[in-house]
Design a protein around this motif. Structure first.
Motif, PDB file in Angstrom:
ATOM      1  N   ALA A  37       8.576  -2.207   9.865  1.00  0.00           N
ATOM      2  CA  ALA A  37       8.019  -0.937   9.379  1.00  0.00           C
ATOM      3  C   ALA A  37       6.872  -1.196   8.400  1.00  0.00           C
ATOM      4  CB  ALA A  37       9.128  -0.140   8.684  1.00  0.00           C
ATOM      5  N   PRO A  38       5.964  -0.217   8.253  1.00  0.00           N
ATOM      6  CA  PRO A  38       4.877  -0.391   7.272  1.00  0.00           C
ATOM      7  C   PRO A  38       5.413  -0.376   5.842  1.00  0.00           C
ATOM      8  CG  PRO A  38       4.907   1.863   8.130  1.00  0.00           C
ATOM      9  CD  PRO A  38       5.919   1.098   8.930  1.00  0.00           C
ATOM     10  N   ILE A  39       4.933  -1.333   5.071  1.00  0.00           N
ATOM     11  CA  ILE A  39       5.349  -1.428   3.669  1.00  0.00           C
ATOM     12  C   ILE A  39       4.101  -1.559   2.814  1.00  0.00           C
ATOM     13  CG2 ILE A  39       6.541  -2.872   1.946  1.00  0.00           C
ATOM     14  CD1 ILE A  39       8.575  -1.516   3.730  1.00  0.00           C
ATOM     15  N   GLY A  40       3.875  -0.582   1.953  1.00  0.00           N
ATOM     16  CA  GLY A  40       2.714  -0.621   1.074  1.00  0.00           C
ATOM     17  C   GLY A  40       2.814  -1.774   0.088  1.00  0.00           C
ATOM     18  N   MET A  41       1.685  -2.376  -0.196  1.00  0.00           N
ATOM     19  CA  MET A  41       1.566  -3.437  -1.201  1.00  0.00           C
ATOM     20  C   MET A  41       2.468  -4.643  -0.947  1.00  0.00           C
ATOM     21  SD  MET A  41       0.914  -1.345  -4.720  1.00  0.00           S
ATOM     22  CE  MET A  41       2.500  -0.596  -4.892  1.00  0.00           C
TER      23      MET A  41
ATOM     24  N   LEU B  90       1.037  -2.672   9.925  1.00  0.00           N
ATOM     25  CA  LEU B  90       0.293  -2.806   8.666  1.00  0.00           C
ATOM     26  C   LEU B  90       0.137  -1.439   8.023  1.00  0.00           C
ATOM     27  CD1 LEU B  90      -1.474  -4.517   6.708  1.00  0.00           C
ATOM     28  CD2 LEU B  90      -3.437  -3.860   8.117  1.00  0.00           C
ATOM     29  N   SER B  91       0.490  -1.336   6.731  1.00  0.00           N
ATOM     30  CA  SER B  91       0.347  -0.072   5.993  1.00  0.00           C
ATOM     31  C   SER B  91      -1.111   0.189   5.622  1.00  0.00           C
ATOM     32  CB  SER B  91       1.180  -0.155   4.716  1.00  0.00           C
ATOM     33  OG  SER B  91       0.840   0.865   3.830  1.00  0.00           O
ATOM     34  N   THR B  92      -1.480   1.466   5.562  1.00  0.00           N
ATOM     35  CA  THR B  92      -2.784   1.845   5.001  1.00  0.00           C
ATOM     36  C   THR B  92      -2.983   1.167   3.654  1.00  0.00           C
ATOM     37  OG1 THR B  92      -2.508   4.096   5.889  1.00  0.00           O
ATOM     38  CG2 THR B  92      -4.186   3.806   4.196  1.00  0.00           C
TER      39      THR B  92
HETATM   40  C1  LIG Z   1       8.528  -0.728  -0.798  1.00  0.00           C
HETATM   41  C2  LIG Z   1       8.313   0.228   0.328  1.00  0.00           C
HETATM   42  C3  LIG Z   1       7.025   0.600   0.655  1.00  0.00           C
HETATM   43  C4  LIG Z   1       6.795   1.459   1.742  1.00  0.00           C
HETATM   44  N1  LIG Z   1       5.519   1.783   2.088  1.00  0.00           N
HETATM   45  C5  LIG Z   1       5.291   2.570   3.177  1.00  0.00           C
HETATM   46  C6  LIG Z   1       3.953   2.835   3.603  1.00  0.00           C
HETATM   47  O1  LIG Z   1       2.984   2.356   3.042  1.00  0.00           O
HETATM   48  N2  LIG Z   1       3.808   3.655   4.683  1.00  0.00           N
HETATM   49  C7  LIG Z   1       4.871   4.192   5.358  1.00  0.00           C
HETATM   50  O2  LIG Z   1       4.686   4.937   6.334  1.00  0.00           O
HETATM   51  N3  LIG Z   1       6.139   3.930   4.969  1.00  0.00           N
HETATM   52  C8  LIG Z   1       6.372   3.126   3.918  1.00  0.00           C
HETATM   53  N4  LIG Z   1       7.659   2.841   3.547  1.00  0.00           N
HETATM   54  C9  LIG Z   1       8.780   3.333   4.370  1.00  0.00           C
HETATM   55  C10 LIG Z   1       9.123   2.322   5.466  1.00  0.00           C
HETATM   56  O3  LIG Z   1       8.072   2.220   6.404  1.00  0.00           O
HETATM   57  C11 LIG Z   1      10.401   2.684   6.230  1.00  0.00           C
HETATM   58  O4  LIG Z   1      10.306   4.020   6.666  1.00  0.00           O
HETATM   59  C12 LIG Z   1      11.667   2.510   5.394  1.00  0.00           C
HETATM   60  O5  LIG Z   1      11.576   1.392   4.567  1.00  0.00           O
HETATM   61  C13 LIG Z   1      12.863   2.357   6.343  1.00  0.00           C
HETATM   62  O6  LIG Z   1      14.048   2.274   5.631  1.00  0.00           O
HETATM   63  P1  LIG Z   1      14.774   0.869   5.280  1.00  0.00           P
HETATM   64  O7  LIG Z   1      14.003   0.303   4.130  1.00  0.00           O
HETATM   65  O8  LIG Z   1      16.149   1.302   4.918  1.00  0.00           O
HETATM   66  O9  LIG Z   1      14.715  -0.012   6.498  1.00  0.00           O
HETATM   67  C14 LIG Z   1       7.902   1.987   2.475  1.00  0.00           C
HETATM   68  C15 LIG Z   1       9.206   1.595   2.133  1.00  0.00           C
HETATM   69  C16 LIG Z   1       9.411   0.719   1.088  1.00  0.00           C
HETATM   70  C17 LIG Z   1      10.824   0.291   0.787  1.00  0.00           C
END
Ligand SMILES: Cc1cc2nc3c(=O)[nH]c(=O)nc-3n(C[C@H](O)[C@H](O)[C@H](O)COP(=O)(O)O)c2cc1C
Length: 384
Positions: free
Chosen positions: A81-85, A110-112
């Motif tokens: 999944a996308p993760i910011g920073m 890749l996150s925005t």
């Molecule tokens: C630290 C962190 C940063 C995240 N950043 C984004 C992001 O930039 N864009 C986005 O669509 N979702 C973001 N998410 C949500 C994740 O893509 C995803 O929906 C979520 O982590 C799924 O749940 P899980 O952590 O229980 O697997 C973020 C989640 C976390 C924990």
């Protein structure tokens, strides 16, 4: 894990190791959810409400976890999944994770707001990845990022729709994560000093600490607080489904709408041309007090499953959870925190090991249920 346990074998083990490595404000940023964290906790605990059926003596000598997602072959029905920073949790983290995903033929998103830009990830990896985008007020910037993603060969746009406003994450206020003032900076410096490995690996060697996709739009591009201010002004609370129709007309690849939890919204997503939806509550980081994602899955699959591919994230912590989600109708799942914990704990090797553990667990679960192929994981194999 105790000091005698040497090998992390579960997401929980990686979580503990990540906690030892990361400054507290960063670990809390990953681990935390919105408000009282009810939704966050439900996301994981609700998987226990579902039980799988076990069938024996059925020749499970040819188990195969491979399948397709949006028409592309994958070695198992899982994506990152996308993760910011992410580049703040390990050195150039987005690249490490993308490489690990490539190695086992599953998508990396890749996150925005990644530390590494679209182009940096492309340069360091040899396979297409998914790109995640938000609806920003500056539609010119949205178009620019679409073109950049298209130019490097991204096949799939993950469009996140559950961020009309930022969720209220109390941990981030409490420990100074969001505080650019003097007190916040002192607090963060005190937390960093207790984590010398992170200080060297990320703090010094992992620079630049900017948001690579947006750096040309932000003044003072090496100060994350400037980015936060910029992003806060860019999230567009006026966005509607019409904007997704507009987006559809500008993106030729697949579009996955991420952040849908109600069947009615799932229908709208399909109507505006989505190729798939991701049932997601942003890992419990946005609206608190809602249902877990897994409890919403059957309803949404029954409503739009015949028209589109339905994916799910939130609370997936092992291969058994993956099989439960598939049995309830998901085409595949995404994991967020699990890969970040593994990467913060052990870098790319940690993500490699985590992914092979997921694959082993999916394999073992399928075999012990008496099935060989992913498409045999059907609704009659799960009970609530
Ligand atoms: C630290 C962190 C940063 C995240 N950043 C984004 C992001 O930039 N864009 C986005 O669509 N979702 C973001 N998410 C949500 C994740 O893509 C995803 O929906 C979520 O982590 C799924 O749940 P899980 O952590 O229980 O697997 C973020 C989640 C976390 C924990």
């Amino acid at each position: 894990m105790s000091i005698y346990d040497v090998i992390p074998v579960s997401v929980n083990d990686y979580q503990k190791k990540a906690k030892q490595r990361l400054p507290k404000f960063l670990f809390d940023y990953i681990e935390g959810g919105a408000n009282a964290e009810e939704t966050l906790n439900r996301n994981t605990s609700d998987f226990k409400k579902f039980t799988l059926k076990q069938f024996v003596m059925r020749d499970v000598s040819k188990i195969n976890t491979a399948t397709t997602m949006l028409g592309h072959k994958v070695s198992m029905p899982l994506a990152l999944a996308p993760i910011g920073m992410a580049g703040l949790f390990a050195r150039r983290g987005e690249i490490q994770a993308a490489r690990a995903a490539n190695k086992v033929d599953i998508p990396f998103t890749l996150s925005t707001v990644g530390v590494c830009s679209i182009e940096e990830v492309k340069k360091s990896t040899n396979k297409p990845f998914w790109f995640q985008l938000y609806m920003l007020r500056d539609r010119g910037l949205v178009l620019e990022m679409l073109h950049r993603a298209q130019a490097v060969g991204c096949t799939t746009l993950v469009f996140t729709v559950d961020l009309a406003l930022p969720g209220i994450r109390l941990r981030d206020f409490r420990n100074g994560m969001l505080d650019g003032g003097f007190k916040g900076e002192i607090s963060k410096a005190a937390q960093i000093i207790t984590r010398p490995y992170w200080l060297y690996d990320v703090g010094i060697k992992g620079k630049p600490h900017c948001l690579g996709n947006l750096k040309h739009k932000v003044t003072g591009p090496n100060n994350l607080h400037h980015y936060k201010t910029f992003i806060d002004t860019q999230f567009d609370p006026s966005a509607t489904w019409d904007d997704i129709a507009w987006l559809r007309s500008h993106w030729q690849g697949n579009i996955l709408i991420k952040g849908v939890v109600e069947a009615d919204d799932a229908k709208r997503a399909v109507n505006v041309g989505a190729d798939g939806i991701i049932i997601s509550n942003h890992g419990g980081r946005q609206l608190d007090g809602t249902s877990s994602t897994i409890m919403k899955l059957s309803d949404i699959v029954n409503t739009v499953g015949h028209q589109t591919e339905v994916f799910l994230d939130g609370g997936i912590r092992n291969g058994v959870d993956v099989v439960k989600a598939l049995a309830l109708g998901a085409k595949g799942v995404l994991i967020g925190r699990p890969w970040v914990y593994a990467m913060a704990a052990q870098g790319e090797n940690g993500v490699n090991t985590l992914l092979s553990q997921f694959q082993n667990e999916i394999t073992a679960t399928m075999g012990l249920m008496g099935i060989n192929n992913i498409d045999e994981i059907t609704a009659d194999l799960v009970e609530c």
